[in-house]
Design an enzyme around this catalytic site. Structure first.
Site, short mmCIF file in Angstrom:
data_model
loop_
_atom_site.label_atom_id
_atom_site.label_comp_id
_atom_site.label_asym_id
_atom_site.label_seq_id
_atom_site.Cartn_x
_atom_site.Cartn_y
_atom_site.Cartn_z
N SER A 20 51.63 46.29 16.44
CA SER A 20 51.86 45.08 16.01
C SER A 20 54.00 44.74 15.95
CB SER A 20 51.17 44.62 14.67
OG SER A 20 52.14 43.57 13.45
N ASN A 49 46.43 48.61 17.76
CA ASN A 49 45.81 47.23 18.15
C ASN A 49 45.12 48.28 19.10
OD1 ASN A 49 46.59 46.26 16.43
ND2 ASN A 49 47.88 45.19 16.97
N LYS A 96 50.24 49.03 11.98
CA LYS A 96 49.57 48.47 13.28
C LYS A 96 49.07 49.24 14.33
CE LYS A 96 45.89 44.87 13.27
NZ LYS A 96 46.77 43.68 13.56
N HIS A 113 21.11 47.27 16.29
CA HIS A 113 22.03 45.59 14.41
C HIS A 113 23.19 45.93 14.06
CE1 HIS A 113 17.08 44.50 14.71
NE2 HIS A 113 17.50 45.64 15.03
N TYR A 163 27.79 27.21 59.01
CA TYR A 163 29.54 27.33 57.85
C TYR A 163 29.63 26.38 57.96
CZ TYR A 163 34.41 27.94 57.20
OH TYR A 163 35.52 28.44 56.37
N SER A 191 44.66 28.95 53.96
CA SER A 191 43.28 30.10 52.96
C SER A 191 44.98 31.53 53.48
CB SER A 191 42.78 29.79 53.43
OG SER A 191 42.17 30.84 54.59
N GLU A 244 39.98 45.37 24.00
CA GLU A 244 40.06 43.76 24.19
C GLU A 244 39.77 43.74 25.25
OE1 GLU A 244 41.27 43.79 20.05
OE2 GLU A 244 42.44 43.51 20.55
N1 ARG Z 1 39.92 30.10 56.74
C1 ARG Z 1 38.75 30.40 56.89
C2 ARG Z 1 37.23 31.05 55.93
O1 ARG Z 1 38.05 31.42 55.22
C3 ARG Z 1 38.15 30.91 58.16
C4 ARG Z 1 37.28 30.14 59.42
C5 ARG Z 1 37.34 29.12 59.73
N2 ARG Z 1 36.77 28.35 60.23
C6 ARG Z 1 36.30 26.87 60.41
N3 ARG Z 1 35.52 26.48 61.38
N4 ARG Z 1 36.99 25.99 60.26
O2 ARG Z 1 36.94 30.59 56.41
#
Ligand code: ARG
Length: 456
Positions: A276, A284, A282, A155, A316, A22, A289
Site C-alpha cells: 500500500s 495486497n 499491507k 456457504h 453478411y 477496422s 483481484e
Molecule cells: N472488415 C470487414 C469485416 O471485418 C471485412 C468484410 C467486409 N465486407 C464487406 N462486404 N464490406 O467484417
C-alpha cells in the site's frame, strides 16, 4: 482509392471513413490473410482460372510482402479500410496489375472469416498449453499437500475437514474440462469458408477441396450463405473463454480470502503482490483481484458477440466486423490471466499450521459424531439430532468436540464409548472419507493420476 470506387464516388465523409475502418483491429490477422491468399492463388492456378505465371507472380509477391512485414521494411498503413484492402494494395504495388487477379472468385466476406478461423486455430492451441501448465502447477501443489488438513466450506461456513490437495484438485478437474471443451470446439472451428465468395458461391470452377488441404482444414463449410455469415465459432469460443475465466475468478476469490489476515491460510509471493502507498503493513492480492475482474470484461465480450448476432438475417452484415475486437480482447485477457495465475500458484506459500488450527474450532467433526452413532445402529436423523445437542453443549463450554468429556456424550446416548475420540480425530475423519472423489490421501493420489493421464 476505395475497393468499391467503380460504382460510388469513393469519397467518404472523414468521420464515416474512420468509423468504417477496422484495420487498427484486424491488422492482427495480417499473416493469416497472406497465408489464405497464397492458398487461394494456388487454387486459382491449379484450376486454370488464372495462368501459371500469374499464380507464381502473385505467390512470390505475397511472400515478399510477408518477409518485408516481418522485417519491418513495411508497416501497416492505418489509412487502409481493413487488412484485406491493405494487403491487396501492397501486392499491386509490389507486382503491378497482376496482383488485381488475386481477388477472382473470392470476396472479403469469405476472406475475413477464413482469416479469423486460421488465427483462432493457433490461439486455442496457446490457451490449451497455458491451461496445461496451470494444471501442472496445481498437481504439484496437490502432491505437496496430501496431508495438509484444512476446513472445507459450504456457504463460507466451516463444514467438514478436507485436505488442501483435495480442495485444489477441484480446480484441476475444472481445467481439464476446459481443455476438453477446446478440443471439441476445434472440430467445428476447423471448417473452411473460403470459396463461399460474397454469399452465393461463384461461376468459376473453383476447387475448395484443394484449398482445404493446403490450409489444413478438416472440412469444408457446405452452404455458402452459412459460410459467410456464421459467427457461432466466435460466440462458442467467447463462451469457452468465459467459463475458463470464471474458474480462474473463483480461485482468485479463494486466494483473496485465504491470504487475508482473518485466514492466513496462504501467503502470496512478493512477486505477485503489491504494497500500500500509505499502510506499510499491507500486502495486497492485486493479481487475484485483477484476474477476478478480468472475468467481468470477458463475460461482457461474450455478451457483445451474442447481442451483435441475435437479429442479423443472412448473410453478411457489417455488424460482424465488430466480432474481432471483443474476441481478441478475451483471448489477450485469458492468456495473461492464466500466466499470472500459474506464476502465483507456483510461488504461493501454504500455511499448513494455520489451516489445521482453523479446523480445531469449527466443529468440523460433528457429522462424524453422527456417523459414529449410525455405525452403532442409530438412525441418521436421530444421530444428527444428538450430534447437534453435543455441539451446542461444547459451544456453551467453549471446548471442541474432542475435548468434551465422555460423560456429556453419555448423557445424550449410551452408545458412546471412549473410542469416540479416535473416531472424530480430524486426521481420521479425512482418512476415512475414501469414497471415490473424497479427500482420503490414497483417493486424492488417484485423482492426481487421473488428471496426469488425461494431460498426456
Ligand atoms: N472488415 C470487414 C469485416 O471485418 C471485412 C468484410 C467486409 N465486407 C464487406 N462486404 N464490406 O467484417
Amino acid at each position: 482509392m476505395k475497393l468499391w470506387s467503380g460504382m460510388l464516388s469513393g469519397e467518404l465523409d472523414k468521420s464515416a471513413e474512420k468509423f468504417n475502418s477496422s484495420i487498427d483491429v484486424d491488422k492482427r490477422l495480417v499473416f493469416y490473410d497472406i497465408k489464405a491468399s497464397i492458398a487461394h492463388a494456388k487454387m486459382l492456378g491449379k484450376t486454370k482460372i488464372i495462368k501459371d505465371f500469374e499464380t507464381d507472380k502473385i505467390i512470390s509477391g505475397l511472400e515478399i510482402l510477408e518477409d518485408k512485414l516481418k522485417k519491418g521494411k513495411i508497416t501497416i498503413n492505418l489509412e487502409s479500410e481493413d487488412i484485406h484492402t491493405f494487403i491487396e494494395g501492397e501486392l499491386v504495388k509490389e507486382i503491378g496489375d497482376i496482383g488485381k487477379k488475386l481477388h477472382t472468385a473470392r470476396s472479403r466476406n469469405d476472406q475475413v472469416t477464413t482469416d479469423l478461423r486460421l488465427y483462432l486455430r493457433d490461439e486455442i492451441e496457446n490457451i490449451k498449453k497455458l491451461l496445461e501448465e496451470y494444471i501442472k502447477v496445481i498437481l504439484k501443489l496437490a502432491n505437496e499437500n496430501l496431508d495438509t488438513i484444512m476446513p472445507g466450506f459450504t456457504h463460507l461456513q466451516k463444514a467438514q475437514a478436507v485436505t488442501f490437495a483435495h480442495h485444489i484438485m477441484a480446480y484441476a478437474m475444472m481445467g481439464l474440462r476446459d481443455i476438453e471443451r477446446i478440443k471439441d470446439y476445434k472440430k467445428r472451428l476447423n471448417s473452411l469458408p473460403l470459396g463461399a465468395c460474397a454469399l452465393a458461391g461463384t461461376t468459376y470452377n473453383i476447387d475448395r477441396e484443394f484449398t482445404k488441404e493446403i490450409l489444413e482444414f478438416d472440412s469444408i463449410m457446405q452452404n455458402s450463405m452459412d459460410a459467410v455469415s456464421d459467427r457461432d465459432y466466435v460466440m462458442e469460443l467467447q463462451s469457452i473463454i468465459s467459463i475458463i475465466s470464471i474458474h480462474l475468478s473463483r480461485l482468485s476469490e479463494e486466494i483473496v480470502i485465504w491470504s487475508s489476515q482473518a485466514f492466513r491460510f496462504v501467503e502470496i509471493d512478493d512477486r505477485f503482490s503489491t504494497g500500500s502507498s500509505i499502510m506499510p503493513q499491507k500486502k495486497n492480492p492485486d493479481m487475484a483481484e485483477l484476474i477476478r475482474s478480468k472475468s467481468a470484461r470477458i463475460i461482457g465480450n461474450m455478451n457483445q458477440s451474442f447481442i451483435m448476432m441475435k437479429a442479423l438475417g443472412l448473410s453478411y452484415s457489417k455488424d460482424m466486423q465488430e466480432d474481432k475486437e471483443s474476441i481478441f480482447n478475451s483471448i489477450d485477457n485469458i492468456e495473461i490471466s492464466l500466466k499470472v495465475m500459474t506464476g502465483m500458484l507456483d510461488t504461493i506459500k501454504i500455511n499448513k499450521s494455520m489451516m489445521l488450527k482453523s479446523c480445531e474450532d469449527g466443529y468440523l467433526n460433528a457429522t462424524d459424531v453422527a456417523d459414529y452413532l449410525v455405525k452403532k445402529g442409530v438412525a441418521f436423523r436421530n444421530a444428527h439430532h444428538i450430534s447437534a445437542h453435543l455441539v451446542k453443549k461444547a459451544m456453551d463450554m467453549e471446548v471442541s468436540l474432542s475435548d468434551l468429556k465422555l460423560e456429556y456424550y453419555k448423557e445424550e446416548s449410551d452408545k458412546f464409548n471412549e473410542d469416540i475420540y479416535d473416531f472424530i480425530n480430524l486426521k481420521k475423519t479425512v482418512e476415512s472419507r475414501k469414497s471415490l472423489g473424497g479427500p482420503a490421501k490414497a483417493e486424492v493420489k488417484r485423482q492426481i493420476s487421473y488428471v496426469e493421464d488425461k494431460l498426456i
